[in-house]
Design an enzyme around this catalytic site. Structure first.
Site, short mmCIF file in Angstrom:
data_model
loop_
_atom_site.label_atom_id
_atom_site.label_comp_id
_atom_site.label_asym_id
_atom_site.label_seq_id
_atom_site.Cartn_x
_atom_site.Cartn_y
_atom_site.Cartn_z
CG HIS A 38 13.42 95.11 26.35
ND1 HIS A 38 12.25 95.03 25.66
CD2 HIS A 38 13.44 96.35 26.92
CE1 HIS A 38 11.57 96.17 25.81
NE2 HIS A 38 12.27 96.98 26.58
CE LYS A 103 -0.83 91.42 29.91
NZ LYS A 103 -0.59 90.50 31.03
#
Lengths: 184, 279
Positions: A38, A103
């Site tokens: 990222h 999650k």
């Protein structure tokens, strides 16, 4: 709760049908990216360069798999905790990313960006890496091989089970589910 | 003086890294099955079912239970009548390196916390040594994932905070963690000592079998009370609501200063992994 069988990439029409708490079995091509990838993707965007995959309608899976054994396409491959990518996610959603698999809950700014861009946040089952690996049919590194497990992989998945954790209207199943239980 | 060769330590560490990542301890498996059998809330029951199936797949396919095969925490209890022939620390790290390679485990360690370059062999291990009576060496490998490690906390409470302060801090830590550490979780709580000792006690508490309660009845009672309070939060398996937010609370305590009440909470995900061997 509804059950959907859908194929990546995603379009706006499908996303509108997915409601918080729905079970979704995903098939098609998805891309992996976690912390280090990222950081590099955002650097690419900041310098005006092309991303290593077509982000339009794409789904990104927050995962860093274990190495594949010789006869397997991938090792264990469950989701990593999403909040660490909260600082980056809105930038990618603004560029056309439509789905994220991870999650754990997201920040308000990620939820706002999901609503604004008509996207969806899926939760995969944390700690079920061996189980989920069996839904991954192929895997290849497409960028940042030097990052090892943190490289960007292109995955072909088949009936990969996820839950709609935050839907395109911002409804949050972490809150809804817990309240349902507490009131049950 | 008994001699143990560093090579034997290396081989054992290597084997334990793989074992711990493929097979859950029996007590952990039992806690998960009990939770599934007593969970009436549908989503949570489904999640627990998948987690149990996941472990069965890990065993039968000889593959890691979770992709986060952790940083290798290696606990060494070294008998004072043992002489290690060779370099102990090197042997442990060589064992980790070999185990993580042979077992197809993920290499999750960066050499420097700010410049973050992966060491590519999962070393160095986090090594904890303790000198104990006897002529044996007990080795425990506990791979620690960071989804749950990141949710762990320490507080320097004061004597006036007392047991109520400890309860509030533990419960608030679990509430803040929410779905992030992959509930249902296991909790290691360390009370007393100093800032660093409390954290170590919390980590060591996670190594104790959840079949056993603290030997001191006062702390055994506190373990059960905390477990009940945590499970009233309703976070549930994977955080979508349910009866089981935690499966066990293990407390370790030690003497402390007249002015302090250190309290550390080390959270472990549902896959509380550790494997031990005595040489």
């Amino acid at each position: 709760m509804m059950v959907h069988y859908i194929k990546a990439p995603l379009d706006n029409e499908i996303i509108r049908q997915l409601k918080a708490g729905d079970m979704v079995y995903l098939s098609g091509t998805i891309y992996t990216a976690r912390d280090a990838a990222h950081k590099r993707l955002i650097e690419l965007i900041n310098s005006g360069k092309d991303l290593p995959f077509n982000i339009e309608g794409a789904i990104v899976y927050y995962v860093g798999p274990t190495p594949a054994k010789p006869d397997r396409v991938i090792g264990s491959a469950g989701p990593t905790t999403s909040y660490r990518m909260d600082a980056y996610a809105p930038r990618l959603l603004d560029l056309g990313l439509k789905g994220i698999i991870g999650k754990g809950d997201r920040s308000e700014s990620v939820t706002d960006s999901i609503k604004k861009n008509n996207c969806v946040y899926f939760a995969a089952i944390g700690g079920a890496g061996a189980y989920l690996a069996n839904c991954i049919k192929s895997s290849k590194v497409i960028a940042y091989e030097d990052l090892g497990a943190e490289a960007i992989y292109e995955l072909e998945v088949e009936n990969f089970p996820v839950i709609v954790a935050i839907d395109s209207e911002g409804r949050n199943y972490y809150k809804i589910g817990r309240n349902e239980y507490l009131n049950s | 003086m008994r001699e143990i060769y560093a090579k034997a330590i290396k081989d054992t560490v290597s084997r334990l890294c793989i074992e711990a990542n493929y097979y859950l301890p029996d007590d952990v498996k039992n806690r998960l099955s009990e939770a599934r059998d007593s969970e009436a809330f549908e989503t949570a029951r489904f999640m627990l079912d998948v987690l149990i199936q996941n472990h069965e797949i890990a065993c039968s396919e000889q593959t890691p239970i979770c992709q986060d095969t952790g940083v290798a925490c290696v606990f060494l209890e070294i008998g004072q009548d043992v002489h290690i022939v060779g370099n102990l620390i090197e042997a442990v790290n060589e064992g980790v390196k070999e185990g993580y390679e042979k077992g197809y485990l993920r290499k999750s360690v960066v050499a420097d916390p700010l410049n973050r370059v992966n060491t590519k062999d999962n070393t160095p291990a986090m090594i904890y040594t303790e000198i104990v009576p006897g002529d044996r060496v007990k080795i425990t490998v506990a791979p620690k994932g960071f989804g749950s490690e990141n949710m762990s906390k320490i507080a320097m409470l004061t004597p006036s905070d007392g047991v109520e302060g400890v309860k509030r801090f533990v419960i608030q830590t679990v509430e803040n963690a929410g779905a992030n550490p992959c509930p249902p979780i296991f909790l290691g709580v360390g009370i007393g000592g100093t800032f660093d000792k409390a954290a170590l006690l919390a980590k060591k508490a996670l190594l104790r079998s959840t079949d056993e309660r603290n030997a001191n009845p006062y702390y055994a009672e506190l373990e059960l009370e905390l477990l009940q309070s945590i499970n009233r939060l309703g976070i549930g398996a994977q955080g979508f609501g349910g009866k089981h937010t935690a499966l066990a609370v293990n407390i370790e305590y030690m003497p402390t200063h007249i002015a302090g009440l250190p309290c550390a909470v080390n959270i472990n995900c549902h896959a509380a992994r550790h494997a031990t061997e005595v040489l």
